[in-house]
Design a protein around this motif. Structure first.
Motif, PDB file in Angstrom:
ATOM      1  N   VAL A  82       0.861  -1.180   0.000  1.00 28.74           N
ATOM      2  CA  VAL A  82       0.000   0.000   0.000  1.00 28.74           C
ATOM      3  C   VAL A  82       0.898   1.230   0.000  1.00 28.74           C
ATOM      4  CG1 VAL A  82      -1.732   1.332   1.254  1.00 28.74           C
ATOM      5  CG2 VAL A  82      -1.842  -1.168   1.274  1.00 28.74           C
ATOM      6  N   ILE A  83       0.580   2.205  -0.850  1.00 28.97           N
ATOM      7  CA  ILE A  83       1.290   3.483  -0.830  1.00 28.97           C
ATOM      8  C   ILE A  83       0.267   4.603  -0.893  1.00 28.97           C
ATOM      9  CG2 ILE A  83       1.657   3.605  -3.339  1.00 28.97           C
ATOM     10  CD1 ILE A  83       4.491   4.775  -2.555  1.00 28.97           C
ATOM     11  N   ASP A  84       0.441   5.612  -0.030  1.00 29.58           N
ATOM     12  CA  ASP A  84      -0.504   6.718   0.090  1.00 29.58           C
ATOM     13  C   ASP A  84       0.305   8.009   0.175  1.00 29.58           C
ATOM     14  OD1 ASP A  84      -2.309   8.666   0.935  1.00 29.58           O
ATOM     15  OD2 ASP A  84      -3.435   7.297   2.209  1.00 29.58           O
ATOM     16  N   ASP A  85       0.323   8.765  -0.927  1.00 34.75           N
ATOM     17  CA  ASP A  85       1.141   9.981  -0.968  1.00 34.75           C
ATOM     18  C   ASP A  85       0.664  11.036   0.020  1.00 34.75           C
ATOM     19  OD1 ASP A  85       2.780   8.989  -2.927  1.00 34.75           O
ATOM     20  OD2 ASP A  85       1.618   9.810  -4.580  1.00 34.75           O
ATOM     21  N   GLU A  86      -0.639  11.249   0.103  1.00 35.32           N
ATOM     22  CA  GLU A  86      -1.184  12.327   0.930  1.00 35.32           C
ATOM     23  C   GLU A  86      -0.817  12.150   2.389  1.00 35.32           C
ATOM     24  OE1 GLU A  86      -5.494  14.376   2.055  1.00 35.32           O
ATOM     25  OE2 GLU A  86      -5.352  12.914   0.434  1.00 35.32           O
ATOM     26  N   ASN A  87      -0.892  10.919   2.884  1.00 25.50           N
ATOM     27  CA  ASN A  87      -0.591  10.651   4.287  1.00 25.50           C
ATOM     28  C   ASN A  87       0.823  10.123   4.506  1.00 25.50           C
ATOM     29  OD1 ASN A  87      -3.288  11.236   5.458  1.00 25.50           O
ATOM     30  ND2 ASN A  87      -3.929   9.524   4.133  1.00 25.50           N
ATOM     31  N   GLN A  88       1.614  10.064   3.425  1.00 28.01           N
ATOM     32  CA  GLN A  88       2.993   9.581   3.482  1.00 28.01           C
ATOM     33  C   GLN A  88       3.082   8.215   4.171  1.00 28.01           C
ATOM     34  OE1 GLN A  88       5.297  12.798   5.266  1.00 28.01           O
ATOM     35  NE2 GLN A  88       5.670  13.682   3.243  1.00 28.01           N
ATOM     36  N   LEU A  89       2.253   7.296   3.678  1.00 24.56           N
ATOM     37  CA  LEU A  89       2.192   5.955   4.234  1.00 24.56           C
ATOM     38  C   LEU A  89       2.679   4.934   3.209  1.00 24.56           C
ATOM     39  CD1 LEU A  89      -1.300   6.009   6.015  1.00 24.56           C
ATOM     40  CD2 LEU A  89       0.954   6.309   7.060  1.00 24.56           C
ATOM     41  N   PHE A  90       3.332   3.924   3.724  1.00 24.31           N
ATOM     42  CA  PHE A  90       3.752   2.809   2.875  1.00 24.31           C
ATOM     43  C   PHE A  90       3.790   1.554   3.730  1.00 24.31           C
ATOM     44  CE2 PHE A  90       7.189   0.024   1.316  1.00 24.31           C
ATOM     45  CZ  PHE A  90       6.695  -0.250   0.045  1.00 24.31           C
ATOM     46  N   SER A  91       3.318   0.441   3.166  1.00 24.92           N
ATOM     47  CA  SER A  91       3.437  -0.844   3.851  1.00 24.92           C
ATOM     48  C   SER A  91       3.657  -1.934   2.809  1.00 24.92           C
ATOM     49  CB  SER A  91       2.201  -1.155   4.706  1.00 24.92           C
ATOM     50  OG  SER A  91       1.075  -1.379   3.873  1.00 24.92           O
ATOM     51  N   LEU A  92       4.361  -2.973   3.229  1.00 28.72           N
ATOM     52  CA  LEU A  92       4.700  -4.057   2.316  1.00 28.72           C
ATOM     53  C   LEU A  92       4.778  -5.354   3.102  1.00 28.72           C
ATOM     54  CD1 LEU A  92       5.991  -5.039  -0.513  1.00 28.72           C
ATOM     55  CD2 LEU A  92       8.168  -4.743   0.661  1.00 28.72           C
ATOM     56  N   LYS A  93       4.220  -6.418   2.500  1.00 27.32           N
ATOM     57  CA  LYS A  93       4.386  -7.767   3.035  1.00 27.32           C
ATOM     58  C   LYS A  93       4.650  -8.689   1.854  1.00 27.32           C
ATOM     59  CE  LYS A  93       1.486  -7.254   7.163  1.00 27.32           C
ATOM     60  NZ  LYS A  93       0.315  -7.766   7.924  1.00 27.32           N
ATOM     61  N   CYS A  94       5.762  -9.412   1.933  1.00 27.68           N
ATOM     62  CA  CYS A  94       6.148 -10.300   0.837  1.00 27.68           C
ATOM     63  C   CYS A  94       6.644 -11.614   1.440  1.00 27.68           C
ATOM     64  CB  CYS A  94       7.235  -9.656  -0.022  1.00 27.68           C
ATOM     65  SG  CYS A  94       7.783 -10.668  -1.407  1.00 27.68           S
ATOM     66  N   ARG A  95       6.192 -12.739   0.847  1.00 26.61           N
ATOM     67  CA  ARG A  95       6.601 -14.041   1.378  1.00 26.61           C
ATOM     68  C   ARG A  95       6.797 -15.035   0.248  1.00 26.61           C
ATOM     69  NH1 ARG A  95       4.513 -17.516   6.526  1.00 26.61           N
ATOM     70  NH2 ARG A  95       5.422 -19.512   5.903  1.00 26.61           N
ATOM     71  N   ALA A  96       7.858 -15.851   0.376  1.00 26.58           N
ATOM     72  CA  ALA A  96       8.104 -16.974  -0.528  1.00 26.58           C
ATOM     73  C   ALA A  96       8.638 -18.125   0.307  1.00 26.58           C
ATOM     74  CB  ALA A  96       9.104 -16.590  -1.611  1.00 26.58           C
ATOM     75  N   ASP A  97       7.954 -19.264   0.274  1.00 24.00           N
ATOM     76  CA  ASP A  97       8.329 -20.386   1.137  1.00 24.00           C
ATOM     77  C   ASP A  97       9.504 -21.202   0.614  1.00 24.00           C
ATOM     78  OD1 ASP A  97       6.456 -19.780   3.029  1.00 24.00           O
ATOM     79  OD2 ASP A  97       4.919 -21.076   2.191  1.00 24.00           O
ATOM     80  N   ARG A  98       9.622 -21.296  -0.702  1.00 26.24           N
ATOM     81  CA  ARG A  98      10.741 -22.064  -1.268  1.00 26.24           C
ATOM     82  C   ARG A  98      11.151 -21.445  -2.599  1.00 26.24           C
ATOM     83  NH1 ARG A  98      10.240 -26.965  -3.032  1.00 26.24           N
ATOM     84  NH2 ARG A  98       8.000 -26.842  -3.405  1.00 26.24           N
ATOM     85  N   PHE A  99      12.447 -21.175  -2.753  1.00 28.87           N
ATOM     86  CA  PHE A  99      12.954 -20.664  -4.015  1.00 28.87           C
ATOM     87  C   PHE A  99      14.458 -20.899  -4.087  1.00 28.87           C
ATOM     88  CE2 PHE A  99      13.432 -17.233  -1.001  1.00 28.87           C
ATOM     89  CZ  PHE A  99      14.633 -16.616  -1.329  1.00 28.87           C
ATOM     90  N   ALA A 100      15.006 -20.725  -5.270  1.00 31.88           N
ATOM     91  CA  ALA A 100      16.445 -20.820  -5.482  1.00 31.88           C
ATOM     92  C   ALA A 100      16.916 -19.530  -6.132  1.00 31.88           C
ATOM     93  CB  ALA A 100      16.783 -22.014  -6.365  1.00 31.88           C
ATOM     94  N   TYR A 101      18.062 -19.052  -5.690  1.00 27.32           N
ATOM     95  CA  TYR A 101      18.667 -17.863  -6.297  1.00 27.32           C
ATOM     96  C   TYR A 101      20.096 -18.201  -6.664  1.00 27.32           C
ATOM     97  CZ  TYR A 101      19.920 -13.061  -7.265  1.00 27.32           C
ATOM     98  OH  TYR A 101      20.335 -11.911  -7.906  1.00 27.32           O
ATOM     99  N   ASP A 102      20.402 -18.054  -7.944  1.00 29.51           N
ATOM    100  CA  ASP A 102      21.729 -18.363  -8.462  1.00 29.51           C
ATOM    101  C   ASP A 102      22.133 -19.794  -8.100  1.00 29.51           C
ATOM    102  OD1 ASP A 102      23.999 -17.801  -9.914  1.00 29.51           O
ATOM    103  OD2 ASP A 102      25.080 -16.904  -8.236  1.00 29.51           O
ATOM    104  N   GLY A 103      21.145 -20.708  -8.154  1.00 27.32           N
ATOM    105  CA  GLY A 103      21.413 -22.118  -7.905  1.00 27.32           C
ATOM    106  C   GLY A 103      21.440 -22.525  -6.448  1.00 27.32           C
ATOM    107  N   LYS A 104      21.271 -21.585  -5.513  1.00 24.42           N
ATOM    108  CA  LYS A 104      21.280 -21.880  -4.082  1.00 24.42           C
ATOM    109  C   LYS A 104      19.850 -21.882  -3.552  1.00 24.42           C
ATOM    110  CE  LYS A 104      25.800 -21.801  -4.075  1.00 24.42           C
ATOM    111  NZ  LYS A 104      26.610 -23.038  -3.934  1.00 24.42           N
ATOM    112  N   ASP A 105      19.522 -22.883  -2.726  1.00 22.51           N
ATOM    113  CA  ASP A 105      18.156 -23.038  -2.216  1.00 22.51           C
ATOM    114  C   ASP A 105      17.931 -22.222  -0.951  1.00 22.51           C
ATOM    115  OD1 ASP A 105      17.230 -24.788  -4.192  1.00 22.51           O
ATOM    116  OD2 ASP A 105      18.091 -26.529  -3.179  1.00 22.51           O
ATOM    117  N   TYR A 106      16.705 -21.655  -0.855  1.00 26.62           N
ATOM    118  CA  TYR A 106      16.290 -20.866   0.301  1.00 26.62           C
ATOM    119  C   TYR A 106      14.882 -21.266   0.712  1.00 26.62           C
ATOM    120  CZ  TYR A 106      20.216 -17.807  -0.928  1.00 26.62           C
ATOM    121  OH  TYR A 106      21.453 -17.311  -1.211  1.00 26.62           O
ATOM    122  N   GLU A 107      14.538 -20.987   1.986  1.00 24.56           N
ATOM    123  CA  GLU A 107      13.208 -21.300   2.517  1.00 24.56           C
ATOM    124  C   GLU A 107      12.686 -20.133   3.353  1.00 24.56           C
ATOM    125  OE1 GLU A 107      13.369 -26.154   3.231  1.00 24.56           O
ATOM    126  OE2 GLU A 107      13.615 -24.779   4.926  1.00 24.56           O
TER     127      GLU A 107
END
Length: 387
Positions: A82-107
């Motif tokens: 969420v981004i709100d210019d008038e009230n200068q608010l920002f929020s973020l939630k991001c989740r990934a349970d399993r992925f690989a980056y550059d061949g390395k596994d993450y959880e």
């Protein structure tokens, strides 16, 4: 006027709703960062967006194809913002349970961000899957406000050689007299736990000023043992960064670079030097390792000269393991982390063969003979053979 944009394809789903102009969304985010870090981010034209984003991404192949980002999702990535210019608010939630980056596994990776008061805060957590199923948990806490960035990095592993700890810093971003970036890092007292030993990170200052780096005695200490870093890195070959070791367990260093293919033990003392940090780094070191053990076999005291070979992208090693009374082993070759390869020649003169148990202990034991001749340690960093 409320509006919305919906996108759906084989790689996922995304929906943007609220009151916004699509062309101004980047301005909204830049304005948010400028309000917290004016020295880093330029002011952008005014905007009055209020937008909500929800996305579920199932396939990341397009990131690699278009932007060369080596990310492979193995479970859906969920994102809400969420981004709100008038009230200068920002929020973020991001989740990934399993992925690989550059061949390395993450959880279990997640990122949250919010704007309490005049600050922008962020929390991030991820688990990296290491070799043989071992795990490394990492956490970042950051607060951004008034050209200052406060960070705390925490980590812990679940290996036989346990390591955990945290490092806290406060970084101030400014401009020098020429309008170039000036970054002042204040390292706070922190602790690092290695097995049952506590190492203390001492207060230190690190300054970056228009391509020049100054390190004012960064130090990690435990009793009389230490790792100290100081010096200046510039374009001049006369300037260098010094790394000073005193009685540091070789296992600590190997754990930091995740090198566990073969077993080295001993306490390292010596100095290393780095030049041209921001161009083509030149690195060399002279080390002495007391009570050096290879594959749990005693080889006396090790004296080693190491140097970064930037042409071949490898660490060249020229060393001697001295047992005294004329008994020694000459070691010459290289280790190449970028190529994941090691090739070390060994030339033994009346050398103890005790280390052979580490390679063939399943069918021989209590090796008490002595060796004369030549051999090689060769293979990938994950699987090394003695030939």
């Amino acid at each position: 006027k409320a509006n919305s944009i919906t996108m759906q394809s084989d790689f996922g789903f995304a929906e943007l709703t609220g009151q916004f102009k699509p062309a101004q969304l980047a301005q909204s985010f830049n304005a948010l960062l400028h309000s917290k870090m004016p020295s880093l981010f330029n002011a952008s034209p005014g905007s009055s967006n209020r937008a909500h984003l929800y996305a579920e991404i199932n396939n990341s192949d397009w990131l690699n194809a278009f932007f060369k980002i080596p990310l492979q999702l193995k479970s859906p990535l969920n994102l809400r913002a969420v981004i709100d210019d008038e009230n200068q608010l920002f929020s973020l939630k991001c989740r990934a349970d399993r992925f690989a980056y550059d061949g390395k596994d993450y959880e279990y990776a997640f990122i949250t961000a919010d704007t309490p008061g005049d600050s922008l805060t962020m929390n991030a957590w991820v688990r990296k899957i290491m070799d043989k199923g071992k795990q490394l948990n990492c956490e970042l806490q950051a607060t951004m406000s008034d050209d200052r960035l406060g960070t705390t990095v925490r980590w812990s592993n679940a290996n036989a050689h346990q390591m955990s700890g945290y490092v806290t810093t406060e970084t101030q971003f400014l401009r020098n007299d020429k309008g170039k970036p000036y970054i002042y890092v204040d390292v706070k007292p922190s602790d690092i736990h290695v097995n049952d030993t506590v190492w203390h990170v001492k207060p230190a200052n690190i300054i970056y000023d228009d391509g020049n780096l100054f390190v004012d005695h960064f130090s990690i200490e435990h009793n009389q043992q230490h790792i100290k870093v100081w010096g200046t890195a510039t374009k001049s070959q006369n300037d260098s960064i010094t790394i000073d070791l005193k009685d540091v367990d070789v296992n600590y260093i190997l754990d930091l670079v995740h090198f566990r293919s073969v077993d080295f033990k001993g306490n390292a003392t010596g100095q290393g030097f780095i030049k041209s940090v921001f161009q083509e780094p030149e690195m060399r070191a002279a080390l002495q390792v007391k009570q050096f053990r290879f594959q749990d076999g005693s080889m006396g005291n090790l004296h080693a000269n190491v140097e970064w070979n930037k042409k071949e992208k490898q660490i060249d090693i020229d060393a001697i393991a001295d047992e005294g009374n004329g008994r020694h082993t000459l070691i010459k070759g290289y280790v190449s982390p970028p190529r994941n390869f090691i090739d070390l020649g060994l030339k033994a003169k009346d050398t103890s063969a005790e280390f052979l148990e580490g390679f063939c202990g399943s069918f021989i034991g209590d090796v008490e003979t002595r060796l004369n001749g030549e051999g090689r340690l060769v293979g990938s960093l994950d699987s090394i053979n003695l030939v």
